[in-house]
Scaffold this active site. Sequence first.
Site, PDB file in Angstrom:
ATOM      1  N   ASP A 279      30.788  35.517  36.961  1.00 21.12           N
ATOM      2  CA  ASP A 279      30.980  36.766  37.716  1.00 21.12           C
ATOM      3  C   ASP A 279      30.671  36.637  39.206  1.00 21.12           C
ATOM      4  O   ASP A 279      29.930  37.454  39.767  1.00 21.12           O
ATOM      5  CB  ASP A 279      30.099  37.878  37.134  1.00 21.12           C
TER       6      ASP A 279
ATOM      7  N   GLU B 122      37.376  44.873  32.230  1.00 24.05           N
ATOM      8  CA  GLU B 122      36.141  44.857  33.021  1.00 24.05           C
ATOM      9  C   GLU B 122      36.402  44.133  34.339  1.00 24.05           C
ATOM     10  O   GLU B 122      37.532  43.742  34.647  1.00 24.05           O
ATOM     11  CB  GLU B 122      35.033  44.138  32.248  1.00 24.05           C
TER      12      GLU B 122
END
Length: 605
Positions: free
Chosen positions: A74, A240
Site C-alpha cells: 500500500d 479498495e
Amino acid sequence: MKRTRIDGSVVWQRARLSRLALAPLFLTATVHCGEGAASAPATGESTAVEGAPLAGECTPASSGNPFASGWYADPDIKVYNGVYWVYPTYSAPYDSQTYLDAFSSTDLINWTKHSKVLDKANVSWATRAVWAPSPIFRNNTYYLYFGANDIQNNSQLGGIGVAKSNNPAGPYVDAIGRPLISTFINGAQPIDQNIFIDDDGQAYLYYGGHSHCNVVKINSDMISLDSSSFREITPSGYVEGALMFKRNGKYYLMWSEGGWTGPDYRVSYAIANSPLGPFPKLGTILSQNAAIATGSGHNSVVNVPGTDDWYIFYHRRPLGETDGNHRVLAYDRMYFNSDGTIKPVEMATRDNFCDGNALGWSTYGATWSVSNGRYVNQRQPDAKALLNTNFSALTLEADVTPGASGDAGLLFRTSSPGAGLDAYKGYYAGIAAGSDRVVLGRANAGSWTELASAPAVIDANVAYNLKVVASGSRISVYLNRSATPLLAATDATYASGAVGLRAHDSAAAFDNVNATQAPGAIFYADGGYGGLGVSLNPGSYTMAQLNAAGIPNDWMSSLRVPAGWTVQVYEHNDFTGTVWTFTADTALVPADANDKMTSVRILAP
C-alpha cells in the site's frame, strides 16, 4: 591444439582464431553506474556504435524491483523539497501491524529507510492493523492519514486517523486523539484513505473498503472534516485502495479490484472533470503478470517535478509466495496516450545495479556482490544468480564481461537451481574469452547438450551485449546488438522458467540486465499463460503458417494481446468457422474456444 571446457562440454580447437577471418563485431563502450567515464575495450580496436544509447545510464526504475527490502504494501508517495517519500503498510499479521516505516530518495534510485515514523504508542486508540498511510504537507506541517484496527462495524473503536509531525521522517503523533472517521458511511469501511489538495486549495479525502468508495472535504486545518460533504463515488469494480491525482485539468481516480491475497488483484481507473466525479471506469492498467509477480495493486503515482514523467508505485507478491502478507514494493513508468487515457503498465524486469544492491536476486554456487554498478561473482566452478520469474516467450539481454577463463552468460527457462556444475534445468547462452566462442545449450541437472555454437573474438574483461530471443521452440542468440542472430536452434524441452546469469569457472561481471516478453501477441499452450509460449507479429496465419511458427493445431488456451491490438481466432483453417475476438490479455479463453485455434488474424493499430 588446446583442450577447452565450456559449460560441461569438451571441445578441441586450434590456436586463437584470426580476427580477420571473422565478420566485424562491434564492442560498445559501457558506462557503469558510479563511474565518470566509459571503460574502453581492452584491445582498443573498437568504440561505441554510432547512435547507440549509452549502456548503464542511471535512471528511475532502471535498478530493479523490489526497490526496498522487506515485506511492505500500500505505498503512497509525495515529493517534499526535492526528496521523494514513500509511506507503505508494514505487511504482517494484523496484530503485528503496529507501526509504519518510510523510505526516502533524492533520485528514485537510492532509497533510505526511516523506521517507525508512526508507532501505535503515539496513537492512543490504535491497537492493530495500522494501514495505508497517506502523506501531505500543509500549514508548515507534515500530516499522515492512516487506518487502524480494521473495524467491521460501528460499535468497534477504530477507523481513519490523522497524525502530524514537523519532519517527514517523523515521529508522527496523533493530531486529534481519536479517529477522524470512525463509522461506516454509505457502506464504506473507513480504511485505505488518500489525501488530495486541489489547485483551489480545497482538500479531499478519498477512502473506503467493503466495495464502497467515499469522498469527503477536509477543512483547511487538515484535522477536521466537512461532515455534510460525504459523497459516495464508487466506480464499477471498486474494492479498495482509492487514489486521486490531477493532470492537465483532469481528475484521475484509481482503485484496486479483486482480492488482496489473490492473483486477480489489479488497478483500474477513471477520469472526471470534477474531484467529485462521476467516475466511469475506463479500464484496468495494472494486472498480475504470470512471468513476474501476482497480486499487484493498491497504488499511488508521482509526477517528477518539472516534467511529464510519471511513475506508478504499488505492491506485488513474488511468484510462488503463498503467505498473503509477503508483499514487496515496486514501481514502473506510467505513460499516457494523447487523449489523456493511461496505457497499460508494463512490469519491468531489469537491473543495472545503479542502486548498489541486488534485491530480488537469488544466488547459487558462489558469492555475488554489486561493485561499481555491476553484478560480479567470485570465480567458482559454477556461479548462478536468478530472478524469481517464469518467462516462456521472451527477450533477455545483458552486458556480460567474461573473465580470462571459463565462460559467462545468460540463463533462461531455468528451474531447479543448485550449487553443483550444471545443477539446473534450462537453457544457457554464454561467451568464452579463453576459446573465442559463443555457445547455446541445454542443461538437465548434470547433463549438458550443446545446441549451437559459433566462433567470435571474445576478449577478457571487455563488456559484450548478449541477447537471447526465445519464442516457442525457436531460440536465437545475438551479440553486440547485431541485426541477425549469431546462433539459432530449435528445442522445446523447457517451456518456461526463471531468467538469470551464470559464470562457469570465470570471475565475470554483468550489467544492464533486461528481460521482457517477446514482442507481438503471445499464444500459450496452457491457461494462466502457462506452458510453451509463441509470439507472433501482426498478420494472417493459416494452419500451415501456425505450424511453421511452432503452434500446433487446436492448441491455444491463453494469450497476451498488446494494448490496442486485436486477435481474431478462427475455429477452422483459412479463417472460417466460429471466430473469437480478443483485445486484451486473457488468462483462459472461453471453454468453446479452448484448444480450438486453427487459423488466426492479428491486427495492430
